[in-house]
Design a protein around this motif. Structure first.
Motif, PDB file in Angstrom:
ATOM      1  N   ILE A  82     -73.018 -86.006 107.813  1.00 55.21           N
ATOM      2  CA  ILE A  82     -73.849 -85.482 108.900  1.00 55.21           C
ATOM      3  C   ILE A  82     -75.317 -85.570 108.519  1.00 55.21           C
ATOM      4  N   ASN A  83     -76.186 -85.525 109.538  1.00 57.76           N
ATOM      5  CA  ASN A  83     -77.614 -85.419 109.266  1.00 57.76           C
ATOM      6  C   ASN A  83     -78.294 -84.680 110.398  1.00 57.76           C
ATOM      7  N   PHE A  84     -79.337 -83.949 110.036  1.00 59.05           N
ATOM      8  CA  PHE A  84     -80.174 -83.219 110.980  1.00 59.05           C
ATOM      9  C   PHE A  84     -81.543 -83.080 110.340  1.00 59.05           C
ATOM     10  N   GLY A  85     -82.570 -83.255 111.157  1.00 56.71           N
ATOM     11  CA  GLY A  85     -83.923 -83.220 110.601  1.00 56.71           C
ATOM     12  C   GLY A  85     -84.053 -84.284 109.530  1.00 56.71           C
ATOM     13  N   SER A  86     -84.547 -83.913 108.379  1.00 56.55           N
ATOM     14  CA  SER A  86     -84.686 -84.859 107.268  1.00 56.55           C
ATOM     15  C   SER A  86     -83.541 -84.726 106.269  1.00 56.55           C
ATOM     16  N   ILE A  87     -82.536 -83.940 106.598  1.00 54.23           N
ATOM     17  CA  ILE A  87     -81.409 -83.699 105.688  1.00 54.23           C
ATOM     18  C   ILE A  87     -80.214 -84.545 106.111  1.00 54.23           C
ATOM     19  N   ALA A  88     -79.603 -85.198 105.136  1.00 50.21           N
ATOM     20  CA  ALA A  88     -78.393 -85.983 105.375  1.00 50.21           C
ATOM     21  C   ALA A  88     -77.477 -85.795 104.183  1.00 50.21           C
ATOM     22  N   GLY A  89     -76.174 -85.804 104.429  1.00 54.34           N
ATOM     23  CA  GLY A  89     -75.244 -85.680 103.320  1.00 54.34           C
ATOM     24  C   GLY A  89     -73.799 -85.596 103.765  1.00 54.34           C
ATOM     25  N   GLN A  90     -72.933 -85.571 102.773  1.00 53.66           N
ATOM     26  CA  GLN A  90     -71.505 -85.468 103.007  1.00 53.66           C
ATOM     27  C   GLN A  90     -71.102 -84.004 102.882  1.00 53.66           C
ATOM     28  N   GLN A 104     -77.665 -86.874 100.557  1.00 51.96           N
ATOM     29  CA  GLN A 104     -77.803 -88.326 100.668  1.00 51.96           C
ATOM     30  C   GLN A 104     -79.034 -88.643 101.521  1.00 51.96           C
ATOM     31  N   SER A 105     -80.034 -87.782 101.428  1.00 53.19           N
ATOM     32  CA  SER A 105     -81.222 -87.890 102.282  1.00 53.19           C
ATOM     33  C   SER A 105     -82.023 -89.165 102.052  1.00 53.19           C
ATOM     34  N   HIS A 106     -81.963 -89.706 100.868  1.00 50.68           N
ATOM     35  CA  HIS A 106     -82.746 -90.900 100.548  1.00 50.68           C
ATOM     36  C   HIS A 106     -81.917 -92.175 100.628  1.00 50.68           C
ATOM     37  N   GLY A 107     -80.750 -92.082 101.256  1.00 51.65           N
ATOM     38  CA  GLY A 107     -79.891 -93.256 101.417  1.00 51.65           C
ATOM     39  C   GLY A 107     -78.895 -93.432 100.284  1.00 51.65           C
ATOM     40  N   TYR A 108     -78.915 -92.557  99.314  1.00 52.03           N
ATOM     41  CA  TYR A 108     -77.964 -92.621  98.207  1.00 52.03           C
ATOM     42  C   TYR A 108     -77.659 -91.198  97.749  1.00 52.03           C
ATOM     43  N   ASN A 109     -76.601 -91.042  96.995  1.00 54.20           N
ATOM     44  CA  ASN A 109     -76.192 -89.736  96.500  1.00 54.20           C
ATOM     45  C   ASN A 109     -77.146 -89.301  95.392  1.00 54.20           C
ATOM     46  N   THR A 110     -77.919 -88.249  95.655  1.00 55.95           N
ATOM     47  CA  THR A 110     -78.895 -87.777  94.671  1.00 55.95           C
ATOM     48  C   THR A 110     -78.277 -86.816  93.656  1.00 55.95           C
ATOM     49  N   GLY A 111     -77.078 -86.326  93.928  1.00 50.61           N
ATOM     50  CA  GLY A 111     -76.443 -85.359  93.041  1.00 50.61           C
ATOM     51  C   GLY A 111     -76.782 -83.921  93.385  1.00 50.61           C
TER      52      GLY A 111
END
Length: 181
Positions: A82-90, A104-111
């Motif tokens: 899901i994503n909303f605003g500038s936040i995205a993730g699983q 995953q806000s930057h297009g990859y899993n940041t941890g």
């Protein structure tokens, strides 16, 4: 009953328990009012106290109510992206008050783990990428050394992915041009 048919077993049990508690408290107040006539003089204070308490926990109540909508048709579940605003993730976990995402806000899993109150579901539009086509985004990260055979690694990964997702790949092929890579 139409609303309850879309709820999970856990949500139904919580709703039934909450319903029992509310009706038990109401019946207790009625009985106390009938038995003790002075209890009626105490009701205005009780009303003010209840209003103050409800105002103090309004965000918690909003998050709890949103939990029921999140479990519905337009909501999300564990594993969805899901994503909303500038936040995205699983989505890792959905509890009655909070939702936890793997960032995953930057297009990859940041941890990083992101936790937000469920009331956000009612305040902002949330895009569920997993519901769009019925698929969940899955990223695979691995390390390859400079002296590795990249073509062999690529071919091996493609075979593994195909074997695991054979049914999904066949259903994507049936949808044709609707799927954008």
């Amino acid at each position: 009953t139409k609303f309850a048919s879309h709820l999970s077993e856990r949500r139904r049990k919580v709703l039934i328990s909450l319903n029992r508690i509310v009706f038990s408290v109401l019946i207790a107040f009625i009985v106390l009012g009938l038995v003790f006539s002075q209890f009626i003089n105490f009701l205005p204070f009780l009303a003010l106290f209840g209003t103050g308490l409800a105002f103090a926990v309004r965000d918690t109540i909003s998050s709890f109510i949103a939990w029921f909508f999140i479990g519905g048709e337009k909501g999300y579940k564990t594993g969805d992206t899901i994503n909303f605003g500038s936040i995205a993730g699983q989505v890792l976990e959905v509890t009655p008050l909070l939702t936890t995402l793997r960032d995953q806000s930057h297009g990859y899993n940041t941890g990083k783990l992101i936790t937000f109150p469920n009331k956000v579901f009612m305040e902002q539009p949330i895009f569920n990428a997993s519901r769009r086509m019925g698929y969940t985004l899955l990223e695979l990260s691995f390390l390859v050394s400079d002296d590795s055979d990249f073509e062999k690694a690529k071919q091996g990964l493609q075979e593994i992915i195909y074997d695991i997702n054979k049914e999904t790949i066949e259903s994507i092929a049936k949808k044709g041009d609707k799927v954008i890579k």
